[in-house]
Design an enzyme around this catalytic site. Structure first.
Site, PDB file in Angstrom:
ATOM      1  N   ASP A 167      42.544  35.983  41.073  1.00 23.79           N
ATOM      2  CA  ASP A 167      43.529  35.144  39.694  1.00 23.79           C
ATOM      3  C   ASP A 167      44.334  34.357  41.369  1.00 23.79           C
ATOM      4  O   ASP A 167      45.348  34.008  40.583  1.00 23.79           O
ATOM      5  CB  ASP A 167      43.947  35.953  38.937  1.00 23.79           C
ATOM      6  CG  ASP A 167      43.418  36.324  37.590  1.00 23.79           C
ATOM      7  OD1 ASP A 167      42.584  35.465  37.694  1.00 23.79           O
ATOM      8  OD2 ASP A 167      44.006  37.471  37.063  1.00 23.79           O
ATOM      9  N   LYS A 207      51.468  34.384  34.817  1.00 22.97           N
ATOM     10  CA  LYS A 207      50.580  33.701  34.354  1.00 22.97           C
ATOM     11  C   LYS A 207      50.217  34.424  32.380  1.00 22.97           C
ATOM     12  O   LYS A 207      50.159  35.379  33.292  1.00 22.97           O
ATOM     13  CB  LYS A 207      49.479  33.516  34.737  1.00 22.97           C
ATOM     14  CG  LYS A 207      48.520  35.106  35.321  1.00 22.97           C
ATOM     15  CD  LYS A 207      47.772  35.209  34.004  1.00 22.97           C
ATOM     16  CE  LYS A 207      46.558  35.981  34.408  1.00 22.97           C
ATOM     17  NZ  LYS A 207      45.947  37.048  33.694  1.00 22.97           N
TER      18      LYS A 207
END
Length: 292
Positions: free
Chosen positions: A143, A17
């Site tokens: 996350d 990401k």
């Protein structure tokens, strides 16, 4: 995340990401921080293969000998949590092939954990609801839940509150991973949250209605100056990306670092930027894409 059935098991491609926007709102009583971040998954993948394990144990094998394969690894933590939460007694043998660099702000460990939840839910035929998987993901790490909602989402709280957002076109980036890593704990420890946090509105408007130029102008990361203070050698990476404004619409550090990315004007521009940067010795360089 790409999930597919294979002979005797399930294979998952777990993406990295990038944080296109990251503001830190305040420090919480539990010593975490409330954040607001726009994250995008890109086509740099770890690969997990899961199969049944007749002994009933959770067995992790990894091609990176520097990583633990016991309960300190988020993959094992995710597998054990899924079993406890669902009452499942099956075992699993998990093979992890790493491609996402560690301590780079790219979320590799979190992505692997989310991939484990998804793969084992399918392997064990559990049919766990998305909401319950989100709750488990939040227990594993800040996350992790994002990767259940990729390719793009706004993450709030300490990162576990996720709201997916749409992409109308692919986004093309050049990614640089320097040879030095960053400790997330060290970066947050040195951070002083702002009295007046920046709003996420402009970057969301640019993502929804603008092109790469508008999005590039809206890139922001509150953690970047702190990381650069801790590791001044990172400034050279920042400046190299900034010098490529004919190819890139903007650049930023991802998460708490040490990776940086530049947003290409198009796919060809991102590839060209990678070609220019590779000989400079700044670190590992690759063009990556976040698809709609």
């Amino acid at each position: 995340m790409i999930v597919r059935s294979i002979a005797g098991g399930v294979e998952v491609l777990a993406p990295a990401k990038l944080n296109l926007y990251l503001e830190v709102l305040k420090r919480r009583p539990d010593d975490y921080h409330d954040i607001e971040s726009l994250m995008a998954a890109v086509d740099l993948f770890d690969v997990l293969t899961v199969r049944d394990e007749a002994s009933g144990a959770i067995v992790l094998e990894c091609d990176d000998p520097s990583l633990p394969v016991d309960g300190r690894n988020l993959v094992v933590k995710a597998a054990e949590l899924l079993r406890v939460s669902t009452g499942c007694t099956s075992g699993a043998r998990i093979s992890l092939k790493k491609a996402i660099p560690a301590q780079a702000g790219l979320g590799g460990g979190s992505s692997d954990a989310a991939a484990t939840l998804t793969a084992l839910d399918r392997l064990w035929n559990l049919g766990t609801s998305p909401g319950r998987l989100d709750t488990m993901a939040g227990e594993i790490g800040s996350d992790v839940a994002f990767f259940l909602h990729a390719p793009a989402a706004v993450c709030r709280g300490r990162g576990e509150l996720v709201e997916a957002v749409s992409l109308s076109v692919p986004l093309h980036f050049v990614l640089i991973v320097p040879p030095v890593g960053m400790s997330t704990v060290d970066v947050y420890r040195r951070l002083r949250p702002p009295e007046n946090p920046r709003t996420i509105g402009p970057v969301l408007d640019a993502l929804a209605h603008g092109g790469p130029v508008e999005l590039g102008r809206s890139l922001f990361n509150r953690l970047q100056p702190v990381a650069e203070t801790l590791r001044p050698e990172l400034i050279g990476v920042r400046d190299a990306l900034a010098s490529l404004d004919s190819l890139l619409c903007g650049s930023l550090m991802s998460g708490s670092g040490s990776a940086y990315f530049g947003l290409g004007r198009d796919s060809a521009a991102a590839d060209r930027a990678a070609d220019v940067l590779k000989p400079l010795g700044l670190g590992w360089v690759r063009a990556v894409t976040c698809g709609p």
